[in-house]
Design an enzyme around this catalytic site. Structure first.
Site, PDB file in Angstrom:
ATOM      1  N   ASP A 137       0.840  -1.192   0.000  1.00 24.68           N
ATOM      2  CA  ASP A 137       0.000   0.000   0.000  1.00 24.68           C
ATOM      3  C   ASP A 137       0.880   1.249   0.000  1.00 24.68           C
ATOM      4  OD1 ASP A 137      -2.839   1.164   0.658  1.00 24.68           O
ATOM      5  OD2 ASP A 137      -1.440   2.211   1.975  1.00 24.68           O
ATOM      6  N   LYS A 151      -2.548   5.896  -4.363  1.00 27.47           N
ATOM      7  CA  LYS A 151      -3.655   6.806  -4.028  1.00 27.47           C
ATOM      8  C   LYS A 151      -3.420   8.177  -4.637  1.00 27.47           C
ATOM      9  CE  LYS A 151      -3.647   4.660   0.577  1.00 27.47           C
ATOM     10  NZ  LYS A 151      -2.246   4.502   0.923  1.00 27.47           N
ATOM     11  N   TYR A 173       3.306   9.486  -0.352  1.00 27.11           N
ATOM     12  CA  TYR A 173       4.313   8.796   0.466  1.00 27.11           C
ATOM     13  C   TYR A 173       5.711   8.964  -0.145  1.00 27.11           C
ATOM     14  CZ  TYR A 173       0.328   6.324   2.612  1.00 27.11           C
ATOM     15  OH  TYR A 173      -0.849   5.995   3.234  1.00 27.11           O
ATOM     16  N   HIS A 189      -7.405   9.373  -1.814  1.00 30.31           N
ATOM     17  CA  HIS A 189      -6.762   9.304  -0.494  1.00 30.31           C
ATOM     18  C   HIS A 189      -7.635   9.935   0.597  1.00 30.31           C
ATOM     19  CE1 HIS A 189      -2.421   9.013   1.204  1.00 30.31           C
ATOM     20  NE2 HIS A 189      -3.281   8.791   2.157  1.00 30.31           N
TER      21      HIS A 189
END
Ligand code: NAP
Length: 294
Positions: free
Chosen positions: A48, A78, A53, A111
């Site tokens: 994930d 996302k 990120y 997200h």
């Protein structure tokens, strides 16, 4: 490995690995790649990540360096708040694929809900789905009202809602609503958040709760395994993040013990509606200040 069948027939491994802040926030280096390679060698196939990120390149490298066929993995990314909207969604998706060096994603999530953009964003995601660039579309941090909004126009149903869920924050009404509508629940921060980004102290986390520790001792397993199994037995997906090898191993190995119904009820009883991460009622303003790195 346990699997859950999503509402479009796609199978997702029920235990995956979360990649937020591996090696620190937005790190995209060899350490991240090595950590993911260790997880792959343990057996993890579901990963994930998210554009925000900042580690999609490291994940793509790990997939390639593993030498395993692409189709053995289940890869989620996302779309961040600043990327929402019709044409921006297409651009953001293309950038994620490029960073990952993949031809398709298994799951693409919004997200955080941004109701003003939800329709444009979702319709753009539906085009990507029809073009078979992504195998399933989903949501993250969506409240009941946000899901109801999607239901007014969506042609492709969301397969899941990834939400904060741990023993101190069980969100049972939202979970029941989603599961009734065949929207699978994926639990973020299942162990009570990753210290490096959240600032939550160890003593506040359900992983050290006396009840969880007692149940863990009675089954000769770790507290993390109890929390993850509590989710798995209730048909929820979990994506714990772990960098220590022993943590990665124990989070993935959830066989050999079963929680009783009364233990599950006792853990449910720990709920204190206590969020440890962001709140969708307020997160958007702050999210706009967080940049997606190139
Ligand atoms: N959709 C969203 O808005 C959203 C928000 C937050 C997170 N997420 C996703 O959810 C994933 C997981 O959440 P998270 O990273 O916040 O936290 P988490 O998985 O609840 O907790 C991670 C922390 O627990 C430790 N840990 C892991 N396994 C352990 C074990 N077996 N025993 C003891 N400690 C253990 C880790 O330590 P070590 O790393 O040192 O092993 C790390 O400090 C994220 O990586 C991300 O993919 C999504």
């Amino acid at each position: 490995m346990y699997f859950i069948e999503l509402n479009n027939g796609v199978q997702i491994p029920q235990v995956g690995m979360g990649l937020a802040a591996v090696g620190g926030w937005q790190q995209d280096n060899e350490y991240v790649t090595d950590t993911i390679l260790k997880a792959i060698s343990i057996g993890y196939r579901q990963f994930d990540t998210a554009s925000v990120y900042g580690n999609e390149r490291a994940l793509g490298r790990a997939i390639r360096e593993s030498g395993l066929p692409r189709e053995t993995f289940f890869i989620t990314s996302k779309i961040w708040d600043t990327e929402q909207g019709r044409s921006k969604t297409h651009d953001a998706f293309a950038r994620s694929l490029e960073r990952l060096q993949l031809e398709y994603l298994d799951l693409y999530l919004i997200h955080w809900p941004v109701p003003a953009y939800t329709r444009e964003t979702w319709e753009a995601m539906e085009v990507l789905y029809q073009q078979k660039k992504v195998r399933a579309l989903g949501l993250s941090n969506f409240r009941k009202a946000d899901i109801e909004q999607i239901a007014t126009f969506a042609e492709v149903r969301p397969v899941c809602n990834q939400i904060e869920l741990h023993p101190y924050f069980t969100q049972q009404p939202l979970v029941d609503y989603c599961q009734f509508h065949k929207i699978a629940i994926s639990c973020w921060s299942p162990l009570g958040t990753g210290s490096s980004w959240s600032g939550v102290s160890q003593s506040e986390k359900p992983i050290v709760d006396p009840l969880i520790v007692k149940i863990a001792e009675s089954h000769s397993v770790s507290p993390a395994q109890v929390i993850l199994k509590w989710n798995v037995q209730q048909h929820r997906i979990v994506i714990p993040k772990a960098e220590k090898l022993e943590n990665m191993r124990s989070n993935f190995l959830l066989t050999g013990f079963t929680l009783s119904n009364s233990e599950i009820r006792e853990i449910n009883g720990l709920n204190g509606n206590k969020r440890l991460g962001g709140d969708p009622d307020y997160a958007h303003k702050n999210n706009l200040t967080v940049k997606v790195p190139d």
